[in-house]
Each structure stands twice: as C-alpha cells, then as structure tokens.
Design an enzyme around this catalytic site. Structure first.
Site, PDB file in Angstrom:
ATOM      1  N   LYS A  85       0.836  -1.198   0.000  1.00  0.00           N
ATOM      2  CA  LYS A  85       0.000   0.000   0.000  1.00  0.00           C
ATOM      3  C   LYS A  85       0.872   1.250   0.000  1.00  0.00           C
ATOM      4  O   LYS A  85       1.949   1.264   0.596  1.00  0.00           O
ATOM      5  CB  LYS A  85      -0.920  -0.020   1.228  1.00  0.00           C
ATOM      6  CG  LYS A  85      -2.003   1.062   1.228  1.00  0.00           C
ATOM      7  CD  LYS A  85      -2.916   0.918   2.436  1.00  0.00           C
ATOM      8  CE  LYS A  85      -3.996   1.988   2.484  1.00  0.00           C
ATOM      9  NZ  LYS A  85      -4.896   1.841   3.644  1.00  0.00           N
ATOM     10  N   SER A 160      -9.831   1.760   2.629  1.00  0.00           N
ATOM     11  CA  SER A 160      -8.946   2.565   1.803  1.00  0.00           C
ATOM     12  C   SER A 160      -7.879   1.746   1.074  1.00  0.00           C
ATOM     13  O   SER A 160      -7.205   2.256   0.183  1.00  0.00           O
ATOM     14  CB  SER A 160      -8.249   3.594   2.703  1.00  0.00           C
ATOM     15  OG  SER A 160      -7.420   2.956   3.672  1.00  0.00           O
ATOM     16  N   SER A 184     -10.302  -0.767   6.801  1.00  0.00           N
ATOM     17  CA  SER A 184      -9.743  -0.525   5.471  1.00  0.00           C
ATOM     18  C   SER A 184      -9.051  -1.709   4.825  1.00  0.00           C
ATOM     19  O   SER A 184      -8.621  -1.620   3.680  1.00  0.00           O
ATOM     20  CB  SER A 184      -8.775   0.662   5.520  1.00  0.00           C
ATOM     21  OG  SER A 184      -9.471   1.873   5.670  1.00  0.00           O
TER      22      SER A 184
END
Length: 505
Positions: A85, A160, A184
């Site tokens: 990420k 996210s 997330s």
C-alpha cells in the site's frame, strides 16, 4: 499460484523468482493499456528485477550445495513478490499516500514490516493505490483516480486499501499489505472477494507507516487463501525497537511451522462458542442477499457443532460516532506535519510562512482529507474537546472493557463485513455519511484493539450485467487470536472452495 504453491515450485526448480516478478510486471503493463484500467498498482518498484535475479542466484548456489531446503527454512518467502500500500515506506521508492501533497517524495528507509519480509526473501514489487492518506471506503479519494473492482470494473474495490485488495483479487499479486484504521483491509477484501486480516494492535509494527489515527492504525494482509496471509504474518510480527506500541505475538513460531507444512483447518467446533450482536442484525440498510450469505455462514458453524447465541451489546450503537471523533482528531494532529516545509510539495511562500502553509495544504490535500482535518480540529478545539474527544475516549475504554468481557464467554464474534456488496463507481463519492456507514460492522474491532478476518463467503445474485458480486463475512476474536481465526478460515475454505475471486470454477 498461492504463496505456498509458488514456494514449492521455487524449491523444486519449476519456476524462478524472475518469472514470478515478470508476471506481475506484464499484468501491470497490460492493464495500463486496457479500456478500463484496474489501477491497482500505481507503479512497479525500480529494483524488483535485480532483487528477483539475486534471489534466483541464491537459490542456484544453494542447489549446487544440496542446501535448497535449508535456504528456504532460513528465508521462507525467498523469491515471492508482494504488493505494498502507498502509505508504507520502501527505501528509495516513491511514497505518496495517493496525495498531491507528497508527489515525488521518496522513502528514506524501510518500514519494519518491509525489512522483515525482505529478510525472509520476499520481494516488494510495487506500490498500490489507496484513498488519500487512507481516508475513505472506496479508493475513489485517490489523487491518481479510483481503483476498479476486478470482478466488474464499473464497481468500487472498497477502501482505503482498495489497490492492494484488487491486486490480489486480479492475480497481479499473491499477497499484499494494506493498513487498517476502521475497516480498510476487511472492507475491500469483502468487496473484491479475497481474505483480509486485521491484526491485533501492536502485533505488526507501525514504524515506517504514515500515520492516520495512531491509536487505531494497524498493518493488515490480503491473500487468496488463509495460508497466503499466515506465512507473511509469522515473518512480520513481533516487538520492534522503533515502535513502542509493538508487542510480542505468542503464536508466531507455531504459526510459521504449521503454515510451512500446511495450515490446519480448525476442528474443535463442538467447543466453539459464537456471539452475534443483535445490534448488527437490526440494521435497516442491510442488503437481503448479504444477510443470506451471513445466515448461510452462521448455519455452517451450527452444522459443525458450534454454539451460536444472539447477544446484546448496546455500546455498538455509538461505535461509529466515537470512532470518527477519535480518528479525525488524531488525523488532524498527524497531518499537521504536511505543511510545505518538512515534507512533499511546496507552493510559492508569497508573504511568509502562513501563506506557504495555506497554499500548500489547500492545493495538496483533496476534499475528503480537508473535511476530516477541519472536523478533527473542531473537535479538538478548547470549547469542544471535553464534550467530544474526551467523551469518545471514555466510550472507547468502555467498549474495550465490554468486548473483553464478552470474549471471556465467547470465542468468536461473527457478522457481515459490510451491509452491502460493492457499489458502483461514483454512487457514494459525494455522500460522506453513506461512506462512513460502510464501516459500521468493522469499527468495534479497531476500537477494542482486537483482531478479525474477512472471509469470502458467497456472492450476490447476478445483476443486469451478469456480475456476481462477492460478499465477505467477518470472524472476529480476542487479542492475539489470529492463528485461531486463520485455522477457522481454513476450515471454512475447505468446505467452501473457490469462493475467492479469480478461483471460482
């Protein structure tokens, strides 16, 4: 292939690390040219080919000495590429948190989770898209555009950590790192039809992870199978000198040894006691087909001999309010460092530092980040901090106490991950409250600092386009019960093969 299948093929010489890395690169390049790019990866890291060649050379040298098995005992993930990420530091590579304000910023050091994976031989292959500064539930708040759902590219991937989930679901990565503040990892895992683990607070170091809400943030993992998550978890976990909130993971060595010989499905169902909070079942926005998948999962547990009870947890009714007060307050504080002076882009200073600060943040942050900073600073203002922030912290303390007490009687809490399956791109992007409510079933785990896994449990009926959207179910447990959750997920996977996206049929 799964992580364990790839590892076995590398040991047997049936595949090379370079072939695995090149597969990801070719899929990334092919996707960029498609009519509707997935946009899971933002870029491939520049040193991946060299790292793969180095891994292959190491394997070849060990093979000549007859020590390949020994090498893979020392480096259990040697040659295995993984996705990262865009808020986790990889030394010498771009780190932008999908925000304009960090455009061009290069990480000066590795996050601890990256260093530990590299020490085990794994190869960070590229950075994945996300909601800006991890603030969102759909990956539509990214400065680089939305990540599309691999199941149907007209739908969101969740957020996210949507880029990481989409990379695994599409087969571009075998496993991926995401981060969690309120759901997330589990939310995009559910939307994309893969496994997503939120670890106990402190099990994975936050050193080198860009902060959103420091008392809530935690690194999480995505995989196509529970084993894809178990082995990297065993490698990354444990106390870190650089993170005072990190803790020892009691099951680390046991999980590592078991995974290498095959993660064992859980069998003691007749001893398993499961709680279902009635507050979650009274949700008016629950999709009927999501509820059916959850009911099927509950009935599976009962058929295996588990005891399932409906319990009353009134504190859950105010979990979203408490969470957003705490998270946004901490976000406003953490993001104050992005001022055009210390990090990232810098605008013309004009009349002085105040002008520089205002211009940089106004042009660098997106609307959702600005919204959360404004709300967070409002909550922290002198006249409201007592009524808002301190009260939210009191609610959190009570929630930790009540959840901990519940786990004295029950082994597991199960619930849907989200009231709905993935929604279409643009459907909720201008409705922040609808976005926030996506996390209503996941937030209690973060507030109580416990762990949970999203398990791909079924699909919605085909829509007008013939798309069967994935639906995940959440298995939550007390602190440090990650191994047990993974064993239960493995048992579920054995009885429900091919539920993960890309593995159907």
């Amino acid at each position: 292939m799964t992580v364990l299948e790839s590892r076995k093929a590398l040991i047997e010489g049936k595949i090379t690390a370079l072939e695995l890395v090149n597969k990801t690169i070719s899929e990334f390049e092919k996707d960029k040219e498609s009519a509707l790019p997935l946009n899971a990866f933002l870029e491939i890291y520049k040193n991946v080919v060299k790292m793969a060649e180095s891994a292959d050379a190491e394997i070849a040298a060990a093979r000549e000495k007859g020590e390949v098995e020994k090498l893979f005992e020392e480096k259990p993930l040697l040659g295995i590429p993984f996705a990262v990420k865009d808020n986790i530091s990889v030394k010498g590579e771009h780190l932008t948190c999908a925000s304009k304000i960090l455009a061009g910023y290069t990480a000066p050091y590795n996050a601890t989770v990256i260093s530990r994976l590299e020490a085990a031989g794994a190869i960070p292959v590229g950075r994945c898209n996300q909601d800006e500064f991890a603030m969102g539930s759909s990956t539509e708040y990214s400065a680089y555009g939305a990540t599309r759902n691999p199941v149907n590219r007209e739908y969101v991937s969740g957020g996210s950590s949507g880029g990481s989930a989409a990379a695994v679901a599409s087969g571009q990565a075998m496993f991926a790192l995401g981060t969690e503040t309120g759901g997330s990892v589990r939310l995009p895992a559910s939307y994309c039809g893969v496994y997503g683990l939120k670890t106990t607070y402190g099990v994975l170091s936050r050193w080198g992870v860009v902060a959103f809400g420091s008392s809530l943030d935690q690194v999480g993992l995505f995989g196509k199978t529970p084993s894809d998550i178990a082995l990297p978890l065993s490698v990354m976990s444990g106390v870190d000198f650089y993170d005072d909130t990190s803790v020892d993971f009691p099951a680390k060595e046991e999980l590592k040894a078991e995974t290498l010989s095959g993660l064992k499905p859980y069998t003691d169902f007749d001893k398993l006691k499961i709680a279902i909070p009635k507050q979650f079942m009274q949700n008016e926005g629950m999709d009927s087909e999501v509820l059916k998948v959850f009911e099927d999962t509950k009935n599976w547990f009962i058929s295996k001999g588990a005891k399932v009870d409906i319990v009353d947890l009134p504190i859950l009714d105010i979990s979203i309010a408490a969470y957003y007060v705490i998270a946004l307050s901490e976000a406003a504080s953490n993001l104050s460092r992005f001022d055009g002076i210390r990090y990232g882009s810098r605008q013309d200073p004009g009349e002085g530092y105040d002008e520089l600060y205002i211009k940089t943040r106004s042009e660098g942050f997106g609307p959702e980040v600005k919204r959360r900073i404004v709300i967070g600073n409002y909550v922290l203002s002198e006249q409201f901090s007592g009524d808002c922030y301190k009260k939210a912290m009191s609610v959190r303390a009570r929630m930790q106490s009540e959840i901990s007490k519940l786990y004295e009687t029950y082994d597991l809490i199960i619930s849907p991950v989200c009231p709905t399956a993935a929604f279409k791109l643009g459907q909720k992007v201008d409705d922040p409250m609808a976005m926030y409510l996506s996390d209503m079933f996941t937030i209690f785990v973060n507030l109580s600092r416990t762990c949970a896994i999203s398990v791909p449990a079924g699909f919605k009926s085909p829509d007008a386009e013939g798309t069967k959207l994935p639906v995940g179910v959440q298995f939550a447990g007390p602190m440090f019960s990650e191994k047990k959750l993974l064993n239960i997920a493995e048992a579920f996977e054995k009885d429900h093969p091919n539920q993960a996206t890309g593995m159907e049929g």
